[in-house]
Every structure is written in C-alpha cells, then in structure tokens.
Write an enzyme that holds these catalytic residues in place. Structure first.
Site, mmCIF file in Angstrom:
data_model
loop_
_atom_site.group_PDB
_atom_site.id
_atom_site.type_symbol
_atom_site.label_atom_id
_atom_site.label_comp_id
_atom_site.label_asym_id
_atom_site.label_seq_id
_atom_site.Cartn_x
_atom_site.Cartn_y
_atom_site.Cartn_z
ATOM 1 N N LYS A 164 2.144 4.611 -7.146
ATOM 2 C CA LYS A 164 2.551 3.703 -6.080
ATOM 3 C C LYS A 164 3.648 4.330 -5.204
ATOM 4 C CE LYS A 164 5.609 0.813 -5.877
ATOM 5 N NZ LYS A 164 6.663 -0.151 -6.106
ATOM 6 N N ASP A 214 1.483 -2.742 -4.774
ATOM 7 C CA ASP A 214 2.551 -3.344 -5.576
ATOM 8 C C ASP A 214 2.107 -4.758 -5.936
ATOM 9 O OD1 ASP A 214 2.813 -4.846 -3.320
ATOM 10 O OD2 ASP A 214 4.978 -4.602 -3.146
#
Ligand code: SF4
Length: 240
Positions: free
Chosen positions: A120, A138
């Site tokens: 991420k 997220d």
C-alpha cells in the site's frame, strides 16, 4: 456492475473532486514516504502535526539517520505505534543512503524492500511522487470498492487488482484519491452519507435508500445492522 456504471461513478467523483490530492503534507518524495509509513493506523491530520515540526529539522535520509531512533521518537510520539515506526524510518533512511544514494527508488520492488514499507505504501509513493498509475487500497478504498460494487474483494490485494482492471484508463491516475476521499468524508464506515452522495445513482449498495432516508440528523442508533455492515467494519478494523 456494468462498465457504464463504473464510468458514471468515476465521472461523478471527478466532477466532485476536480483536483484531488493526498492530505499528507510533503514537499519531496522522501517526506511523502516517511509520512505514509507514519500514517499506518493513524490519521493524516495527526501525522501532519508531527511532520511539520520534524521536517523543520530533518527531512532527508541523512538528517533522519543523524537524529537516530530516540531523537526521532521525540517528534513522533503523538502518533500510534511510534516506537516501531521510529525504528523503521531510521532503518529505511540508512538503507536509502547505502543502496540508493539517498534517493527514494522508483520501483515497487525496491520500495517494498524498505523497512516498514508494504504494497500500500509503495503504491501511494509510486502514484503521488512518481505519477505511476497505481491504486493504493487502504480501509476507505476497500470499503467503497466493496460497498458500491465497483470492485468487490475479500482482501486489499483482490480489490486493488479488481480496481486496476475495471477503472477506465483516464481515471486511473486519480482513482486512489477519489476513492479514499469519498470513503473518508461521504461513504464513511458507520453511517454513509447517502443522502448527499454524488454517486448515489450508480452505487449498488443494497441499503443506500435506507441510509439516504436518514438524512443529516439521523441518530447513530438508527443505522441498520446488516451482515455486510459487519463485514465492512471488520475489514475496516484491519486498517492499513
Ligand atoms: S450511495 Fe451511500 S453507500 Fe453508495 S457510495 Fe454513496 S455514500 Fe456510499
């Protein structure tokens, strides 16, 4: 979901957010990298408060390495998990000096080899600092992609790959920002603000009409309890 609906979702989000940006304050790729590492299970606002002071004294790998773990902890102790994050940020600064001439690398492989940097974080840095067409998933992006039906998936990687596949190319550069900001401020976890949502029509969330009927003054207790809501809450709890 049909391609026409997906197109409508991104078109409306783009109209609502003509110039979407990350809310993590930064002026260089390194400042962004550190801010993203610090933001795991913390708010962007909290990270900004800390980095505003930190970056006045140390905003390069050499300066952070010179500060050391204890020195860095003083600046970031208001952020959750700060001890582990301080260790990672100092270690990644040393690694950038030793292996990358003090620069942030531009490849996923090199980024993910840095301490504290996962998929991420690498996606955020590649997208925001280097204009790559990546989508960082997220908790907000995960929720919005599942709830709307845009790209359902059981984990962040499945959602990311789904979004990469179905997002119209012209929206790929900003897709991450559209979805994160939409999830943060409108399609919020507990009681989505469907009554004022710009993508109400194409959204496929089965209970959107119930939430829309609640309007701005609905008590929290009135929010429906459903299996999907529980699934979303559990996914949200895992965080970044
Ligand atoms: S209509 Fe409601 S559930 Fe659908 S995207 Fe908008 S806020 Fe989220």
């Amino acid at each position: 979901m049909t391609p026409a609906r997906r197109e409508e979702i991104f078109r409306k989000l783009a109209e609502a957010m003509p110039d979407p940006k990350t809310e993590l304050e930064h002026t260089t790729p390194f400042e962004l990298l550190v801010a993203v590492v610090l933001s795991a299970q913390a708010t962007d606002k909290g990270v900004n408060l800390a980095t505003r002071e930190l970056y006045k004294v140390a905003n390069t790998p050499r300066k952070i390495a010179a500060l050391g773990v204890e020195g860095l902890e003083k600046y970031i102790k208001t952020i959750g998990l700060y001890r582990g994050k301080a260790k990672n940020v100092v270690a990644l600064s040393n690694l950038l000096i030793e292996q990358h001439g003090g620069e942030v690398p531009r490849t996923r492989e090199a980024l993910e080899a840095l301490p504290g940097v996962g998929r991420k974080t690498a996606n955020v840095v590649l997208n925001v600092a280097f204009d790559e067409l990546t989508i960082a998933v997220d908790t907000h992006v995960f929720r919005v992609a599942n709830r709307t039906g845009l790209a359902p998936g059981k984990d962040p990687l499945e959602v990311e790959l789904g979004l990469m596949k179905v997002t119209p190319k012209k929206y790929l550069r900003n897709a991450h920002h559209y979805l994160i900001l939409h999830g943060r401020y409108t399609c919020v976890a507990k009681k989505p603000l469907c009554w004022k949502c710009p993508i109400f029509k194409p959204c496929e969330f089965p209970e959107k009409k119930e939430f829309a009927a609640m309007g701005p003054d609905a008590p929290k207790a009135a929010a429906p309890k459903t299996a999907l809501k529980r699934k979303m809450a559990a996914a949200g709890a895992k965080k970044k």
